[in-house]
Design an enzyme around this catalytic site. Structure first.
Site, short mmCIF file in Angstrom:
data_model
loop_
_atom_site.label_atom_id
_atom_site.label_comp_id
_atom_site.label_asym_id
_atom_site.label_seq_id
_atom_site.Cartn_x
_atom_site.Cartn_y
_atom_site.Cartn_z
N GLY A 15 -0.25 11.26 3.57
CA GLY A 15 -0.94 11.09 4.85
C GLY A 15 -2.17 10.20 4.74
O GLY A 15 -2.86 9.97 5.73
N GLN A 17 -4.40 6.62 3.19
CA GLN A 17 -4.35 5.17 3.42
C GLN A 17 -3.28 4.48 2.56
O GLN A 17 -2.45 3.74 3.07
CB GLN A 17 -5.72 4.56 3.07
CG GLN A 17 -6.84 5.00 3.96
CD GLN A 17 -6.74 4.39 5.34
OE1 GLN A 17 -6.36 3.24 5.49
NE2 GLN A 17 -7.04 5.16 6.35
N ILE A 18 -3.35 4.71 1.25
CA ILE A 18 -2.39 4.03 0.37
C ILE A 18 -0.97 4.53 0.66
O ILE A 18 -0.01 3.76 0.68
CB ILE A 18 -2.77 4.22 -1.12
CG1 ILE A 18 -4.11 3.54 -1.41
CG2 ILE A 18 -1.69 3.65 -2.05
CD1 ILE A 18 -4.66 3.77 -2.81
N GLY A 19 -0.87 5.83 0.93
CA GLY A 19 0.43 6.40 1.27
C GLY A 19 1.06 5.66 2.45
O GLY A 19 2.24 5.28 2.41
N ARG A 100 -19.44 13.42 -12.81
CA ARG A 100 -18.13 13.04 -13.37
C ARG A 100 -17.30 14.28 -13.73
O ARG A 100 -16.11 14.36 -13.43
CB ARG A 100 -18.39 12.19 -14.62
CG ARG A 100 -17.21 11.52 -15.19
CD ARG A 100 -17.68 10.88 -16.51
NE ARG A 100 -16.66 10.06 -17.08
CZ ARG A 100 -16.41 8.82 -16.70
NH1 ARG A 100 -17.07 8.27 -15.72
NH2 ARG A 100 -15.46 8.13 -17.29
N ASN A 107 -9.90 17.20 -9.93
CA ASN A 107 -8.59 16.55 -10.08
C ASN A 107 -7.68 17.33 -11.02
O ASN A 107 -6.45 17.28 -10.86
CB ASN A 107 -8.77 15.11 -10.51
CG ASN A 107 -9.11 14.26 -9.31
OD1 ASN A 107 -8.38 14.26 -8.34
ND2 ASN A 107 -10.23 13.58 -9.34
N GLN A 114 0.62 19.76 -10.28
CA GLN A 114 1.68 18.77 -9.99
C GLN A 114 2.49 18.47 -11.25
O GLN A 114 3.72 18.33 -11.18
CB GLN A 114 1.07 17.50 -9.39
CG GLN A 114 0.55 17.76 -7.96
CD GLN A 114 -0.05 16.54 -7.29
OE1 GLN A 114 -0.12 15.46 -7.87
NE2 GLN A 114 -0.48 16.72 -6.05
N ASP A 161 -5.14 -4.18 -11.41
CA ASP A 161 -6.08 -4.98 -12.21
C ASP A 161 -5.38 -6.24 -12.72
O ASP A 161 -5.96 -7.33 -12.73
CB ASP A 161 -6.60 -4.14 -13.38
CG ASP A 161 -7.10 -2.78 -12.90
OD1 ASP A 161 -8.13 -2.75 -12.23
OD2 ASP A 161 -6.41 -1.77 -13.16
N HIS A 189 -8.48 2.17 -16.26
CA HIS A 189 -8.63 1.61 -14.91
C HIS A 189 -10.05 1.93 -14.45
O HIS A 189 -10.28 2.88 -13.68
CB HIS A 189 -7.59 2.19 -13.95
CG HIS A 189 -7.86 1.77 -12.52
ND1 HIS A 189 -7.73 0.46 -12.10
CD2 HIS A 189 -8.29 2.46 -11.44
CE1 HIS A 189 -8.06 0.38 -10.82
NE2 HIS A 189 -8.42 1.58 -10.40
#
Ligand code: NAD
Ligand code: LMR
Length: 336
Positions: A15, A17-19, A100, A107, A114, A161, A189
């Site tokens: 749902g 942006q990149i998706g 960080r 995450n 997952q 990149d 990355h």
């Protein structure tokens, strides 16, 4: 010829942006080829489900002949059941005041479960690419939680990149991106990555020789160290500054390129992807780091035997040191 079996693609953050930029290109056949039907499993958190459902309605309205079904989930286990391809895009963005370690912990709460769901139910040929940041370490977390899946199946995206490096190089050399070969992104990355032109060619000619002839040895060195490398490595921040939000369409396009080449091959020479290190080029075994890679029989293979000079060794070591720090941090948090 018998019709091909549909490939099940699970997309997290569907749902977002990149998706949204990815879904329509996957359904069109741009990712897996014009004769491969796909089924899409869209995974979101509950707050994102309506946006994913909206995208599913638009996919239906686009009448893609290759699209054999779309389902929306808010639970990773059914979403990854039978998946052949997993695009892990959904991630927790860094919020104000977050350290960080907080980001890595947040995450870990996403990529650990997952990875476990992929381990439990994905197809035997599962291929995973992690896009959500910090992508390399999120991929490491997912892989660590999927002990029955070969670690080689977990990758992180550095194709963006790589593509950025091609774009910058083409503009400087005055060639088309399609004429460029032998560019490599090494490491993480992040801003420590090393975009390497030592083996790059433009229409078969050495880029360093071309630019040395044009700029002189000192001029080439200055351009490389002061312009090219930082411009590519910090392009994500430049896009955020100019657009007001992070890259979307270029990130989606690079994700399509990564999977396309992984499945269909790299006939034009090597590209860059973050894959599990086998110890090549001094990168500690087990880290997920960007390398020059070719796709051979559907598997990424690190290009062996390239000359790496002292300058490059130092740059690679700096980025790898950052990956080791991230690995130590997630290990200390009990995430791997
Ligand atoms: P976005 O915020 O628009 O979308 C992210 C989506 O992920 C949201 O809809 C959110 O609800 C969902 N999500 C969050 N946690 C989830 C979970 N546990 N399961 C499923 N979905 C979940 O962000 P975006 O612009 O699409 O970017 C996504 C990620 O990609 C970010 O981490 C960004 O930093 C990263 N990114 C990586 C690269 C790269 O080259 N590797 C490039 C650009 C962006
Ligand atoms: C990018 O490279 O565009 C993304 O990873 C976003 C970022 O934070 O740099």
């Amino acid at each position: 010829m018998a019709a091909k079996k549909p490939v099940t693609v699970t997309l997290t953050g569907a749902g977002g942006q990149i998706g949204y930029a990815l879904l329509f290109r996957i359904a069109s056949g741009a990712m897996l080829g014009p004769d491969t039907p796909v089924r899409l499993n869209l995974l979101e958190i509950p707050q994102g489900v309506r946006a994913a459902e909206g995208a599913a309605l638009e996919l239906q309205d686009s009448a893609f002949p290759l699209l054999h079904g779309v389902e929306v989930f808010d639970d990773p286990n059914p979403a990854f059941d039978g998946a052949n391809v997993a695009l892990l895009v959904g991630a927790r963005p860094r919020a104000a005041g977050m350290e960080r370690g907080d980001l890595l912990a947040a995450n870990g709460g996403i990529f650990g479960p997952q990875g476990a769901a992929i381990n439990a139910g994905a197809a035997d040929d599962i291929r995973v690419v992690v896009v959500g940041n910090p992508a390399n370490t999120n991929a490491l977390i997912a892989a660590s939680n999927a002990p029955d899946v070969p670690a080689e199946r977990f990758t992180a995206l550095t194709r963006l990149d790589h593509n950025r490096a091609l774009g910058q190089l083409a503009a400087t050399v005055g060639s088309r991106v399609g004429e460029l070969r032998g560019v490599t992104i090494w490491g993480n990355h992040s801003a420590t990555q090393f975009p390497d032109l030592a083996h790059a060619t433009a229409a078969g000619d050495s880029v360093s020789a071309l630019l040395t002839a044009r700029l002189g040895a000192d001029g080439y060195r200055a351009w490389l160290v002061e312009e090219f490398i930082p411009r590519v490595a910090k392009r994500g921040a430049e896009i955020i500054e100019v657009r007001g939000s992070s890259s979307v369409a270029s990130a989606a396009s690079a994700t399509i390129d990564h999977l396309h080449d992984w499945v269909l091959g790299t006939p034009d020479g090597w590209t860059s992807a973050a894959v599990v290190s086998d110890g090549s080029y001094g990168v500690p075994e087990g880290l997920i780091s960007s390398f020059p890679v070719e796709s051979v029989d559907g598997a990424w293979r690190i290009v062996p035997g390239l000359d790496v000079d002292e300058f490059a060794r130092g740059r690679i070591a700096a980025s790898v040191a950052e990956l080791e720090e991230e690995r130590a941090a997630v290990r200390a948090l009990g995430l791997i």
